[in-house]
Design a protein around this motif. Structure first.
Motif, PDB file in Angstrom:
ATOM      1  N   ARG B 101     -30.202 -11.768  33.253  1.00  0.00           N
ATOM      2  CA  ARG B 101     -30.613 -12.833  32.343  1.00  0.00           C
ATOM      3  C   ARG B 101     -29.947 -14.143  32.729  1.00  0.00           C
ATOM      4  O   ARG B 101     -28.785 -14.180  33.142  1.00  0.00           O
ATOM      5  CB  ARG B 101     -30.235 -12.427  30.917  1.00  0.00           C
ATOM      6  CG  ARG B 101     -30.602 -13.413  29.845  1.00  0.00           C
ATOM      7  CD  ARG B 101     -30.472 -12.785  28.449  1.00  0.00           C
ATOM      8  NE  ARG B 101     -29.219 -12.090  28.255  1.00  0.00           N
ATOM      9  CZ  ARG B 101     -28.073 -12.691  27.952  1.00  0.00           C
ATOM     10  NH1 ARG B 101     -28.012 -14.003  27.832  1.00  0.00           N
ATOM     11  NH2 ARG B 101     -26.974 -11.979  27.792  1.00  0.00           N
ATOM     12  N   LEU B 107     -35.515 -13.654  31.717  1.00  0.00           N
ATOM     13  CA  LEU B 107     -35.236 -12.446  32.494  1.00  0.00           C
ATOM     14  C   LEU B 107     -35.691 -12.613  33.942  1.00  0.00           C
ATOM     15  O   LEU B 107     -36.790 -13.117  34.203  1.00  0.00           O
ATOM     16  CB  LEU B 107     -35.945 -11.239  31.878  1.00  0.00           C
ATOM     17  CG  LEU B 107     -35.452 -10.812  30.499  1.00  0.00           C
ATOM     18  CD1 LEU B 107     -36.296  -9.654  29.965  1.00  0.00           C
ATOM     19  CD2 LEU B 107     -33.978 -10.405  30.548  1.00  0.00           C
ATOM     20  N   VAL B 184     -26.109  -9.031  33.219  1.00  0.00           N
ATOM     21  CA  VAL B 184     -26.927  -8.018  33.891  1.00  0.00           C
ATOM     22  C   VAL B 184     -27.485  -7.093  32.812  1.00  0.00           C
ATOM     23  O   VAL B 184     -26.741  -6.571  31.993  1.00  0.00           O
ATOM     24  CB  VAL B 184     -26.101  -7.221  34.923  1.00  0.00           C
ATOM     25  CG1 VAL B 184     -26.899  -6.048  35.445  1.00  0.00           C
ATOM     26  CG2 VAL B 184     -25.674  -8.131  36.055  1.00  0.00           C
ATOM     27  N   GLU B 185     -28.796  -6.924  32.794  1.00  0.00           N
ATOM     28  CA  GLU B 185     -29.425  -6.155  31.718  1.00  0.00           C
ATOM     29  C   GLU B 185     -29.656  -4.691  32.087  1.00  0.00           C
ATOM     30  O   GLU B 185     -29.930  -3.883  31.227  1.00  0.00           O
ATOM     31  CB  GLU B 185     -30.775  -6.791  31.355  1.00  0.00           C
ATOM     32  CG  GLU B 185     -30.667  -8.223  30.858  1.00  0.00           C
ATOM     33  CD  GLU B 185     -30.076  -8.308  29.456  1.00  0.00           C
ATOM     34  OE1 GLU B 185     -29.980  -7.262  28.802  1.00  0.00           O
ATOM     35  OE2 GLU B 185     -29.706  -9.404  29.038  1.00  0.00           O
ATOM     36  N   GLY B 186     -29.641  -4.359  33.386  1.00  0.00           N
ATOM     37  CA  GLY B 186     -29.865  -2.964  33.766  1.00  0.00           C
ATOM     38  C   GLY B 186     -30.924  -2.867  34.848  1.00  0.00           C
ATOM     39  O   GLY B 186     -31.378  -3.879  35.386  1.00  0.00           O
ATOM     40  N   ASN B 187     -31.294  -1.632  35.161  1.00  0.00           N
ATOM     41  CA  ASN B 187     -32.323  -1.474  36.193  1.00  0.00           C
ATOM     42  C   ASN B 187     -33.652  -1.080  35.569  1.00  0.00           C
ATOM     43  O   ASN B 187     -33.706  -0.463  34.514  1.00  0.00           O
ATOM     44  CB  ASN B 187     -31.883  -0.462  37.248  1.00  0.00           C
ATOM     45  CG  ASN B 187     -31.910   0.934  36.707  1.00  0.00           C
ATOM     46  OD1 ASN B 187     -31.588   1.155  35.547  1.00  0.00           O
ATOM     47  ND2 ASN B 187     -32.307   1.883  37.522  1.00  0.00           N
TER      48      ASN B 187
END
Lengths: 215, 239
Positions: B101, B107, B184-187
């Motif tokens: 983000r 995003l 960082v939001e993830g994969n």
């Protein structure tokens, strides 16, 4: 009196312990909660609890194990008066322990991934659910989609096929295919304590739905 | 005993029949079904769970189900699989990307193939004379790593909370750079065939580094194009 939530699935590796540990951690923020790991000696939930205890993160949560259905019922009897929630992580097979979970639980969650192999195994479990409902018609069993890839056609079609063929209710909240769940579990954490906001949000939605179902 | 405690005791007493019912159900055998024998799908196929007289003889052949009920289960599974295949259940080709983000809610994504490492934001040394988008350099295990401030680069909204900021180390064609992001939001998985071309407009900056827009909400970056720009890599431009 404790509300008992069972996490049942006869196939391994579908996210039973992930669901049970995260749910237990979330509910322990609401009141006294015990997580009973009924899948020993594998003991994923129990290992998660040990990590959490070492980190001083247990708070309102107690983590214990049950070797068999007799011990599970015995522990549930002991705990039901003192706890607000009891979360049970069942074994990956239709064993006596799965059957007592179906009868004792106010709500049974059935994690399911969008793959044919998991649907097959769940077909076996549905027969046991039907047998349990002949004893207790009010038994509430609901599918929780896990590692769900919303945008894939296969996931959508399997979801429709399962709905038509298994005849079980589904939770609206779906858990996505995210590394956050594995990363958090391996550290004794829940996704609500991890950095992945999407995972936090989707699991928060599931917890709200569980609480509404238990109300 | 107070009213509340008495109420709780009454409710606990009400649970007793449920526990008895649970134990009774555990002993119940399904109508028409035989007690599961070792090797059926309902029993764990481990020698440890078998009677001592049977355990040493267990092998692949013995573990094959012979019970008619079990074979019927397998046949019904096969029929279910055949139906699923007829409905055209086919996985689409997909890749993973790291979702992050910028600002409060924009995003972005980076394909896993370009991803090398995630770093906490430590001490970033400013480099005089570099563009604003170059946050500076960091010492990465003895290597000088340029860090690009993506918020400046894409001119996104200011975001005051730096607690979740991370440096994403990316590489392509032998070049490497750190990207400073807000969180960082993830994969996630994405289907390359479904990535929409970026929209060109006056309000969008550095669009040449955008691979496309996924599901209308995630901007996938073209890391190879970014790293091919010598102006964005400090140690190259200084050479």
């Amino acid at each position: 009196m404790a509300k008992i939530i069972g996490v049942v699935q006869v196939k391994g590796g579908v996210g039973r312990s992930t669901l049970a540990t995260n749910l237990a951690a979330a509910l322990s923020l609401e009141g006294a909660t015990t997580l009973i790991d009924g899948d020993v000696p594998q003991g994923t939930s129990a290992s998660w609890g040990a990590l959490r205890r070492e980190a001083g993160r247990l708070g309102n949560l107690t983590v214990t194990t049950a070797q068999d259905h007799v011990e599970l019922v015995h522990k549930a009897r002991q705990l039901v008066g003192s706890q607000d929630y009891i979360v049970i992580d069942g074994p990956p097979r239709i064993a006596e322990i799965t059957k007592v979970m179906l009868i004792m639980s106010r709500l049974c969650l059935l994690p399911l991934g969008a793959s044919a192999a998991e649907v097959w195994a769940t077909g076996d479990l549905v027969q046991t659910v039907e047998a349990a409902r002949r004893r207790r018609p009010e038994i509430d069993v609901r599918i929780v989609w896990n590692r769900f890839r919303e945008h894939t056609r296969s996931a959508r079609e399997l979801s429709e096929a399962v709905h038509a063929q298994l005849g079980l209710e589904e939770m609206q909240a779906r858990l996505g295919y995210r590394v956050a769940y594995g990363e958090a579990l391996g550290r004794g954490l829940s996704v609500s304590e991890w950095t992945d906001r999407l995972a936090r949000d989707e699991f928060g939605g599931l917890v709200a739905e569980v609480k509404a179902a238990l109300a | 005993m107070g009213k509340e405690n008495k109420g709780r005791t009454d409710k606990v007493s009400a649970m007793k029949p449920v526990f008895e019912e649970a134990l009774a159900f555990a002993q119940e055998t399904a109508p028409g079904a035989k007690t599961p024998s070792p090797g059926t799908p309902h029993a764990r196929p481990s020698a440890a769970g078998l009677p001592p007289a049977i355990a040493p003889a267990v092998g692949a052949v013995q573990l094959m189900p012979r019970d008619e009920n079990v074979q019927e289960v397998l046949r019904s599974r096969a029929r279910l699989l055949a139906r699923l295949q007829k409905t055209g259940v086919v996985e689409e080709a997909r890749d993973q990307y790291l979702c992050f983000r910028l600002g409060p809610n924009e995003l972005y994504g980076i394909p896993y193939a370009c991803l090398e490492e995630l770093m906490y934001v430590g001490s970033i040394a400013r480099v005089p004379g570099t563009p604003r988008a170059i946050a500076g350099v960091v010492n990465r295990r003895g290597e000088l790593l340029s860090v690009l401030d993506l918020r400046q680069f894409f001119r996104t909204d200011a975001h005051e909370d730096a607690s979740q900021a991370r440096i994403i180390v990316v590489q392509a064609d032998g070049a490497r750079v750190g990207l400073l992001v807000d969180a960082v939001e993830g994969n996630e998985f994405y289907v390359p065939a479904r990535v929409a071309a970026p929209l060109s407009s006056d309000g969008v900056s550095n669009i040449e580094y955008v691979q496309g827009i996924y599901e209308g909400k995630v901007t996938l970056l073209n890391i190879r194009a970014m790293l091919a720009d010598p102006g964005l890599v400090v140690n190259r431009s200084a050479a």
